[in-house]
Each structure stands twice: as structure tokens, then as C-alpha cells.
Design a protein around this motif. Sequence first.
Motif, mmCIF file in Angstrom:
data_model
loop_
_atom_site.group_PDB
_atom_site.id
_atom_site.type_symbol
_atom_site.label_atom_id
_atom_site.label_comp_id
_atom_site.label_asym_id
_atom_site.label_seq_id
_atom_site.Cartn_x
_atom_site.Cartn_y
_atom_site.Cartn_z
ATOM 1 N N ALA A 1 4.204 3.568 0.601
ATOM 2 C CA ALA A 1 4.706 2.600 1.577
ATOM 3 C C ALA A 1 5.184 1.309 0.926
ATOM 4 C CB ALA A 1 3.632 2.286 2.604
ATOM 5 N N LYS A 2 6.354 0.881 1.369
ATOM 6 C CA LYS A 2 6.899 -0.429 1.018
ATOM 7 C C LYS A 2 7.323 -1.100 2.322
ATOM 8 C CE LYS A 2 9.822 1.420 -1.934
ATOM 9 N NZ LYS A 2 9.174 2.699 -2.263
ATOM 10 N N ALA A 3 7.166 -2.404 2.396
ATOM 11 C CA ALA A 3 7.493 -3.102 3.634
ATOM 12 C C ALA A 3 7.971 -4.514 3.350
ATOM 13 C CB ALA A 3 6.292 -3.136 4.575
ATOM 14 N N HIS A 4 8.753 -5.027 4.271
ATOM 15 C CA HIS A 4 9.202 -6.417 4.245
ATOM 16 C C HIS A 4 8.841 -7.023 5.589
ATOM 17 C CE1 HIS A 4 12.725 -9.472 4.501
ATOM 18 N NE2 HIS A 4 11.684 -10.045 3.930
ATOM 19 N N VAL A 5 8.135 -8.149 5.572
ATOM 20 C CA VAL A 5 7.615 -8.779 6.781
ATOM 21 C C VAL A 5 8.153 -10.199 6.897
ATOM 22 C CG1 VAL A 5 5.546 -9.546 8.003
ATOM 23 C CG2 VAL A 5 5.458 -7.476 6.615
ATOM 24 N N GLY B 1 6.742 -11.762 3.613
ATOM 25 C CA GLY B 1 5.980 -11.022 2.622
ATOM 26 C C GLY B 1 6.591 -9.684 2.297
ATOM 27 N N TYR B 2 6.202 -9.168 1.121
ATOM 28 C CA TYR B 2 6.605 -7.831 0.685
ATOM 29 C C TYR B 2 5.350 -7.029 0.368
ATOM 30 C CZ TYR B 2 11.467 -9.283 0.322
ATOM 31 O OH TYR B 2 12.733 -9.732 0.614
ATOM 32 N N TYR B 3 5.345 -5.801 0.827
ATOM 33 C CA TYR B 3 4.198 -4.916 0.635
ATOM 34 C C TYR B 3 4.603 -3.786 -0.300
ATOM 35 C CZ TYR B 3 0.450 -1.582 1.744
ATOM 36 O OH TYR B 3 -0.601 -0.708 1.672
ATOM 37 N N THR B 4 3.845 -3.610 -1.377
ATOM 38 C CA THR B 4 4.110 -2.529 -2.319
ATOM 39 C C THR B 4 2.835 -2.247 -3.097
ATOM 40 O OG1 THR B 4 5.485 -1.799 -4.199
ATOM 41 C CG2 THR B 4 4.947 -4.148 -4.106
ATOM 42 N N GLY B 5 2.605 -0.986 -3.401
ATOM 43 C CA GLY B 5 1.440 -0.619 -4.192
ATOM 44 C C GLY B 5 0.120 -0.983 -3.547
ATOM 45 N N LEU C 1 -0.029 -6.790 -0.267
ATOM 46 C CA LEU C 1 0.950 -7.638 0.395
ATOM 47 C C LEU C 1 1.078 -8.948 -0.368
ATOM 48 C CD1 LEU C 1 2.808 -8.207 2.891
ATOM 49 C CD2 LEU C 1 0.818 -9.366 3.894
ATOM 50 N N TYR C 2 2.298 -9.256 -0.782
ATOM 51 C CA TYR C 2 2.602 -10.521 -1.442
ATOM 52 C C TYR C 2 3.281 -11.405 -0.399
ATOM 53 C CZ TYR C 2 1.700 -7.785 -5.637
ATOM 54 O OH TYR C 2 1.122 -6.971 -6.586
ATOM 55 N N ASN C 3 2.590 -12.453 0.005
ATOM 56 C CA ASN C 3 3.000 -13.212 1.181
ATOM 57 C C ASN C 3 3.264 -14.673 0.829
ATOM 58 O OD1 ASN C 3 3.538 -12.579 3.849
ATOM 59 N ND2 ASN C 3 1.599 -13.365 4.614
ATOM 60 N N THR C 4 4.207 -15.278 1.544
ATOM 61 C CA THR C 4 4.450 -16.715 1.457
ATOM 62 C C THR C 4 4.261 -17.309 2.838
ATOM 63 O OG1 THR C 4 6.036 -16.440 -0.347
ATOM 64 C CG2 THR C 4 6.104 -18.519 0.869
ATOM 65 N N THR D 1 15.773 2.979 6.994
ATOM 66 C CA THR D 1 15.344 1.680 6.477
ATOM 67 C C THR D 1 14.985 1.766 5.001
ATOM 68 O OG1 THR D 1 14.549 0.904 8.616
ATOM 69 C CG2 THR D 1 13.583 -0.120 6.666
ATOM 70 N N GLU D 2 15.500 0.844 4.221
ATOM 71 C CA GLU D 2 15.163 0.732 2.804
ATOM 72 C C GLU D 2 14.703 -0.689 2.518
ATOM 73 O OE1 GLU D 2 18.430 1.947 0.399
ATOM 74 O OE2 GLU D 2 18.446 4.021 1.152
ATOM 75 N N VAL D 3 13.632 -0.808 1.755
ATOM 76 C CA VAL D 3 13.081 -2.115 1.388
ATOM 77 C C VAL D 3 13.361 -2.354 -0.092
ATOM 78 C CG1 VAL D 3 10.994 -3.520 1.207
ATOM 79 C CG2 VAL D 3 11.281 -1.940 3.142
ATOM 80 N N GLY D 4 14.182 -3.348 -0.366
ATOM 81 C CA GLY D 4 14.553 -3.629 -1.751
ATOM 82 C C GLY D 4 13.590 -4.603 -2.414
ATOM 83 N N ILE D 5 12.892 -4.127 -3.433
ATOM 84 C CA ILE D 5 11.993 -4.986 -4.214
ATOM 85 C C ILE D 5 12.429 -4.887 -5.671
ATOM 86 C CG2 ILE D 5 9.609 -5.449 -4.898
ATOM 87 C CD1 ILE D 5 8.689 -4.149 -2.315
ATOM 88 N N THR D 6 13.031 -5.942 -6.199
ATOM 89 C CA THR D 6 13.606 -5.914 -7.537
ATOM 90 C C THR D 6 12.546 -6.164 -8.603
ATOM 91 O OG1 THR D 6 14.093 -8.284 -7.544
ATOM 92 C CG2 THR D 6 15.749 -6.819 -6.578
#
Length: 405
Positions: A96-100, A115-119, A122-125, A251-256
Motif C-alpha cells: 500500500a502507498k497513499a497520499h493524504v 502526508g505520504y504512506y509507504t512501507g 505515514l510521513y506527515n506534515t 490511482t497512482e501515488v508518486g513517491i520519488t
Amino acid sequence: MNKKLIGILTLALCLCGCGSQSEKKEEPEPDASAGTEAVPAAADLSEYSGLFDSLQKADSWTAGVSLNYRMEFSDGSLGIYQMDGVLEMQDESTDAKAHVTQNIYSDGPASEIEGYYTGGRLYNTYNTVDYYEDMTADNVKEMMLVPLMPVKIRASQIDSFSCEETADSTAFIFELNKSGAEAMLLNRYDIYGLKEYEDIEVTSGKIVQTFDSNGHLAGETAEFLSSLSMDGIGISIQTKSSCGFVKYNETEVGITDEMKQNFGTYVNYTDIDTDAVSDADITSDIAEDTVTATLKKRLVGRLGYEETETGIYRTEYNDGESYTVDFNSSTFTYARHTSRYVYNWKGDAGGFGSTCSYDFGKNIYTDGCDDTVVEMMHTVKDFFVMELYYCGLSLDDLQAESQGG
């Protein structure tokens, strides 16, 4: 005194991503049939039950949500809480990958969350403060505060229902009886804990569930009226909740790699420096009196559009692509090089070139259209729905306002 309810609600919501959600368990829904209301004689829910029971699921999807509380106090004061957000989910059941994104306003305090969710993390601001928290994909969905899966409505919970069909969707409108409304609000949509107040009275409720032509949930809205008293002050509460879905299986979540490297600077949520949380005034994002006025404001403030002419807003991206929202003609235009696809939200119609027009509601198009163009016009409509989601709005509300509904 009359701000106590709002203040507690704000605190609970702003900290929703900091540990509490992993412990949240949904309580079983009580049997609303224990009430005294009679089951409507015409409550034949067989078509609805068939669609609900065969609901199609997808691993990738995008949801736009909103939650609104309006609290009128007997001393004449008013409390407003508004939240809207977008959740983009990819490969939910595997990797699962997500963009919130979330925007929260509560009678003064305002918050912006992305935030971005990966692995599994959740990495949130949150108002400029970067932090991370380990959680599951289900926890990420819970953060949105609005239920993202529909609940099956029973005949014993309704006073009446109706059905509206188009070529693309089927909507079921349920007017709940008193016990049904109470069960739904207090056990499904109650993020504050209204059930803890002994004198809470739920007076009405309405739920609308819409299914698309592919058997997916297109959206669910719910509205409730309730009342209670606090410290001798009566409070009337209007609760509105909504979610809508697009881009199923697309839906695709781009995490560079650059973003992943930056995530290394985030701190654990338990180590957040609360003094660093920005209290900057972002109240300019507050909703206006109309959907149209709010959309104009947020196209500029949230999405970076520019008003190029009176009533015409435009943004350019990539190489040769642009979106244009023209309030004079109620149109959204997607341009890619020399191609221009137009969606008219007032008439729910699309166009391409001078010989192709398409009626979404009736699924009728002119001879100048081919299947590829029709499919692209559906995609362009989704582009516009996404812009509305990011502005905390819905296409249904915009259309109702534009058509004078």
C-alpha cells in the motif's frame, strides 16, 4: 463556555494522526429495529440489497471526503467545524502507498495536513511540522474521519426511500426514522462522542448511497440533526458527512527518491516539538457562502490557478497541458497541445472539437464522437471532480447550485 465542545473536537481531530487511530475499534451497530417506528409497507429494498451485496472492490482508488458540524447555542452564538480531504490509495491489499491531504477549520484554529504512506509508515506534515508514524493502510483510512465503506441500510431504519438512476449511476436516498437516525449518527458518524451525553437527542437523518455502473461505490452522504445541553446551554447540532470516489483501479501515488530521502529528516510523532507547530493565519481558506465563491477562492489559494479574465481561472502544468475553469459558461476544459476536451457541469455534458458532444446522464453522443473520445471525456470529468475534491467540494453541490437546486 460555549466554545468547550468546539475546542475538544478540534484537539481530537488535529491529533488524529498521532497514535490514537491504531487503537480505535469500531463498535457494533445496534439494532435500530428496537425502536417503535413501523417499517414502511413499500420498503422493497431488493434492488438496493442486490447492488450492495455485489459491491465491487478495488485496490487502487481516490476518495474525496468532507465533514461539517454546525453548532447553534441557545445564547445566540455559533460554532463551526469544517474538514475536507483527499485520500489517494494504491495497491491497498499488497504494497500500500497513499497520499493524504486534509484541511481543518474549527471556529478560529485552522490546520493543513499532507502526508505520504509507504512501507507501513505515514510521513506527515502538520502545519509545517514533519513527523512519521507507523500504521496500517486501514489506520490511514480512519484518519479521514469519514467512513469510506458504506453501511447497509435496513428497512427497519427508514421512514421512506427513493431511487434515482442515470446511465452512469444509481442513487438510493434514505430518510431515516428516529431510532435509525440515532443508531447511524452515534455508532457510525460520531467523531466527537455525542453518545456520551445522556440528553443527546437525534431528531432526523438522511443517507444517500450512490453506486456507479461498474458496481463500485461512487459516494455516500449523510445528514443529521441533533441536540443536547452543556452547562445549562442548549446546543442544536447539524452534522454533514460525505465521501466520493473516482479513479478506481487507476490511482497512482508518486513517491520519488528525493521524497524518500527527505523522509529521513522526519521525527517520530512522540518527539514533535509543539512549539514549532505553525499558528499562521490560514483562515483565508474558510468556505464562502456559496459553492461557486468557495471554488473560486480555493482554485487560487489551494491549487495555484490564476484568474486570467473575469470568471476564468487557468493553471498550466507539464508541457502543453492546462486546466481552465470558466464560471461564465460553467465549463471545465482540459487542453493538451491542440486537443481540447470540455466538460459543462451545469448540463452534465462533454464536448470535443466542433462535431462531438456527449450527454453523461443519458449516455448519448453525436456521430462525431468515437469510443476513445467518449472514454477521454469521462476521464476529463474525473479530472474536474478531483479539482473539486482538493477544494473540499463536490460536483453534486456545484451542479445543484448552478441549476438553482
